[in-house]
Motif scaffolding. Structure first.
Motif, PDB file in Angstrom:
ATOM      1  N   LYS A  65       0.834  -1.199   0.000  1.00  0.00           N
ATOM      2  CA  LYS A  65       0.000   0.000   0.000  1.00  0.00           C
ATOM      3  C   LYS A  65       0.869   1.250   0.000  1.00  0.00           C
ATOM      4  N   LEU A  66       1.918   1.196   0.804  1.00  0.00           N
ATOM      5  CA  LEU A  66       2.827   2.346   0.895  1.00  0.00           C
ATOM      6  C   LEU A  66       3.479   2.623  -0.459  1.00  0.00           C
ATOM      7  N   TYR A  67       3.949   1.574  -1.153  1.00  0.00           N
ATOM      8  CA  TYR A  67       4.584   1.742  -2.475  1.00  0.00           C
ATOM      9  C   TYR A  67       3.609   2.377  -3.458  1.00  0.00           C
ATOM     10  N   LYS A  68       2.352   1.874  -3.436  1.00  0.00           N
ATOM     11  CA  LYS A  68       1.338   2.397  -4.370  1.00  0.00           C
ATOM     12  C   LYS A  68       1.039   3.854  -4.084  1.00  0.00           C
ATOM     13  N   GLN A  69       0.927   4.191  -2.797  1.00  0.00           N
ATOM     14  CA  GLN A  69       0.635   5.575  -2.421  1.00  0.00           C
ATOM     15  C   GLN A  69       1.765   6.511  -2.865  1.00  0.00           C
ATOM     16  N   LEU A  70       3.003   6.062  -2.654  1.00  0.00           N
ATOM     17  CA  LEU A  70       4.158   6.874  -3.079  1.00  0.00           C
ATOM     18  C   LEU A  70       4.162   7.047  -4.594  1.00  0.00           C
TER      19      LEU A  70
END
Length: 758
Positions: free
Chosen positions: A108-113
């Motif tokens: 999720k963090l990678y996608k948000q970034l």
């Protein structure tokens, strides 16, 4: 505290458990469940043992921790993108990313970034859609790229834990840095208008620089580095760049070859190559070097190899432009086949010295000088390139034989001239070096039998008339010919030398056995038929004393060599006359014809040309040359009236009683008649006849061994055996002649096949 408690409880031998402190909070707000730590000891005073147990429950994130933490991270990323200060400590942000990743929120963090970066990069495209001057546009693109790189470096440092764990474990995902590159490539540089304008701008700056303008090289370096990092350098830039380069230098090569002299053109080409190499070092990708330099070489050199040589090679050679020749070689060496073109073209520039009959007098010397110059160029300019040396040899062999037989004849005459002059023009060492150089040229000629015929004829004159300036040089030349062509080639020449040595021995014996009074000393040369050229007999009126001397010698010689026959050839004889002048007695070493003329002045004081001719019987032309040698040379033993260089009808001659000379024995050289057209044709005809015999012998030898052979195979084998060139038509005539003489026959079923007739 642990030590105190342990000590107080040791007497009761009870295990005491201390909690680590209950529930607490870290600075980042993450809650931790208490674990347990135990110190155990069985005996008082013994070492304590620390036991650590697992958490009974997995740590839990506080409510809204993920959302709040992402907001912090997003705020930090946007601050970086907008070039404003970040509110949070970078170490705190890094720890926050680590916490999220530890609780499996990495995806999720990678996608948000990715979304945040994508939104920001998308927004950048608008600034490039408005009309901008080209230079300003390129600077904006460069600034956008530099800002992007700086931002992504900082963003990656915050999300480094994500990059090294989650991304590393998922091979399909690009790293944070590569994600930024992909986004920039997709949204900025892949925009057709942006990309087209960027590439056009870069190419325009390079074109301006090639035209001599000063451009911002750091800008070019940055933009081209951007294309390389985005992996579109080859497809978007390099192909178009090489096409533009090809067009530029194709047009430039055509134009400058017309406008400039070859040296200037060569220096321009060298300058262009250095400039392009510098571009590769300064701002182009290293992968461009090979195709770029190859393009320049092809258009400025490869397309103009022959034209360059045709236009300027003679000039460079004639003026001995060594530095320019070095440059020419260096440049041509860069092009495939350039060295070989050089090698074959160089001698062809001088083929006129061979094919032009007006240059016959200077042909050999010009060939020698040219070969010296070429050898010097090969050594100094071409670094003794082996391919070039071989090409030069083949080229010399080709162009020196463009005129059949003549070079061989003239080389023989040149040797004759040098050996006659001898040490009058050069020292023994210089003469030896000159003969070595002549042998180099000699190796190239096909008609070595032509050389042999003319060399043999001239050698005979030198030996018999005493015209050779150096016996050592004569023998040295004979040794060189033997080494080059074999013993068979020089056997007759060696026989001539043996005859001369034998004649000296015989004359010594003759003088020792005979007491010959008188003023005439007869010298006889014994010549073996077959070794020497044939001479046309000339009937002259010999004095009785001379006839008597001949008979005495004949009796002496045949007495020692019974069964042999002597055929007198008076035109080749020479004598020693004892003469007395006012200065005193002298001995004159003269030819037979000179002897006959001089002895007439014992009978009278003055004679006309016609009277001398009648009395001696010497042929008119030979008599005029004889009188010229006696009256017009260095040793003028007779006077001529009127004085002139030539002997004319009506001239009168008398003895020069006042003749003076520092030597007692004086050799008066006979003026040699220049070779007549008939004599030259006769020598050539003898060579032609000898060749016919050799061709016939080769054909019969081959047919006797093979028995049956097709026409083409027979011709091929004959060419392999012969050492001189033969025209196909002449070879066919010899085959027909052998068929007529029943040495061979045509096959009845196959007319292109021959059978040997035993």
């Amino acid at each position: 505290m642990a030590e105190e408690s342990s000590a107080s409880c040791s007497s009761n031998k009870m295990k005491t458990v201390f909690l680590a402190g209950g529930v607490g909070h870290h600075a980042n707000g993450l809650t931790k469940t208490a674990g347990s730590t135990t110190f155990s000891n069985s005996k008082p005073g013994a070492a304590k043992k620390l036991v650590i147990k697992n958490f009974k429950e997995k740590p839990k994130l506080p409510e809204n921790y993920t959302h709040e933490t992402w907001q912090k991270l997003k705020e930090a990323v946007e601050a970086i993108q907008n070039s404003i200060s970040i509110k949070y400590n970078l170490e705190e942000l890094y720890q926050a990313v680590e916490n999220l990743c530890s609780h499996k929120i990495s995806a999720k963090l990678y996608k948000q970034l990715q979304v945040v970066c994508e939104d920001h990069i998308k927004a950048q495209i608008d600034q490039f859609r408005e009309y901008l001057f080209l230079t300003l546009f390129l600077k904006k693109i460069d600034k956008c790229w530099q800002d992007h790189c700086r931002q992504m470096i900082m963003i990656r440092s915050i999300f480094l834990f994500l990059d090294r764990t989650y991304v590393l474990q998922n091979s399909m995902l690009p790293s944070v840095w590569d994600m930024g590159l992909e986004l920039f490539r997709f949204y900025i540089i892949s925009d057709m208008k942006v990309q087209s304008k960027t590439i056009d701008g870069i190419l325009l700056l390079i074109e301006r620089e090639r035209s001599g303008e000063t451009v911002d090289r750091s800008l070019l370096r940055s933009l081209l580095s951007m294309l390389s990092d985005l992996q579109i350098y080859q497809d978007s830039f390099e192909q178009r760049f090489l096409e533009e380069t090809n067009r530029l230098y194709a047009a430039e090569g055509q134009r400058l070859m017309q406008e400039r002299e070859v040296p200037d053109y060569l220096h321009h080409v060298n300058k262009r190559l250095e400039e392009e190499a510098d571009r590769v070092i300064t701002y182009l990708d290293q992968s461009t070097q090979k195709p770029l330099i190859a393009t320049v070489e092809k258009q400025l050199l490869g397309e103009h190899l022959t034209a360059t040589l045709q236009k300027g090679l003679n000039h460079l050679l004639d003026e001995n432009r060594i530095q320019d020749l070095c440059l020419l070689y260096q440049l041509f060496s860069r092009v495939r086949g350039g060295v070989l073109v050089w090698g074959y073209f160089l001698p062809s520039t001088k083929h006129t010295m061979v094919i032009n009959p007006e240059k016959d007098k200077t042909m050999v010397q010009e060939l020698l000088d040219f070969k010296d110059k070429v050898d010097h160029i090969i050594h100094v300019c071409f670094m003794k390139n082996e391919k070039f040396v071989n090409a030069m040899k083949e080229a010399f062999e080709t162009f020196i034989n463009k005129r059949t037989n003549k070079p061989a004849e003239l080389i023989a005459k040149h040797v004759d001239w040098k050996l006659r002059a001898g040490n009058k023009e050069a020292t023994d060492e210089e003469l030896e070096k000159m003969l070595d150089k002549i042998m180099i040229i000699f190796r190239f000629i096909y008609g070595k039998d032509v050389f042999e015929a003319f060399y043999k004829k001239d050698l005979a004159k030198r030996l018999l008339v005493g015209k050779s300036a150096s016996v050592d040089a004569e023998k040295s030349m004979l040794s060189k010919l033997k080494h080059e062509c074999g013993a068979a080639f020089t056997s007759k020449l060696e026989g001539m030398f043996k005859d001369m040595e034998l004649s000296k021995d015989i004359m010594v014996q003759f003088k020792q056995c005979q007491n010959l009074p008188g003023n005439i000393e007869l010298t006889v040369n014994i010549l073996t038929m077959g070794y020497w050229p044939t001479y046309v007999p000339m009937e002259v009126h010999l004095l009785p004393e001379m006839v008597r001397l001949q008979e005495i010698f004949k009796t002496f010689y045949l007495g020692k060599h019974s069964g042999r026959k002597l055929q007198w050839q008076s035109t080749l004889g020479h004598c020693v006359l004892k003469a007395e002048f006012k200065e005193g007695k002298k001995e004159l070493q003269v030819s037979l014809f000179q002897t006959l003329v001089l002895l007439m002045f014992n009978e009278g004081e003055e004679f006309t040309l016609e009277e001398i001719k009648l009395a001696t019987g010497i042929e008119d032309g030979e008599l005029r040359r004889t009188l010229q040698s006696l009256a017009c040379g260095k040793a003028r033993v007779i006077h001529k009236v009127p004085k002139s260089k030539d002997v004319e009808d009506g001239d009168k001659f008398s003895c020069n009683d006042d003749f003076k000379h520092k030597l007692f024995r004086i050799k008066i050289n006979q003026i040699q008649m220049k070779e007549t057209v008939e004599e030259q044709a006769s020598t050539t005809e003898r060579v032609y006849q000898d060749r016919q015999y050799q061709i016939d012998a080769a054909i019969v030898r081959i047919m006797k061994m093979r028995k049956t052979l097709s026409h083409n195979l027979l011709v091929s084998e004959v060419y392999n055996q012969l050492k001189f060139p033969v025209k196909p038509a002449d070879l066919k005539k010899r085959i027909e002649s052998l068929i007529d003489r029943d040495y061979m026959e045509r096959d009845k079923e196959n007319p292109n096949q021959y059978n040997y007739v035993a």
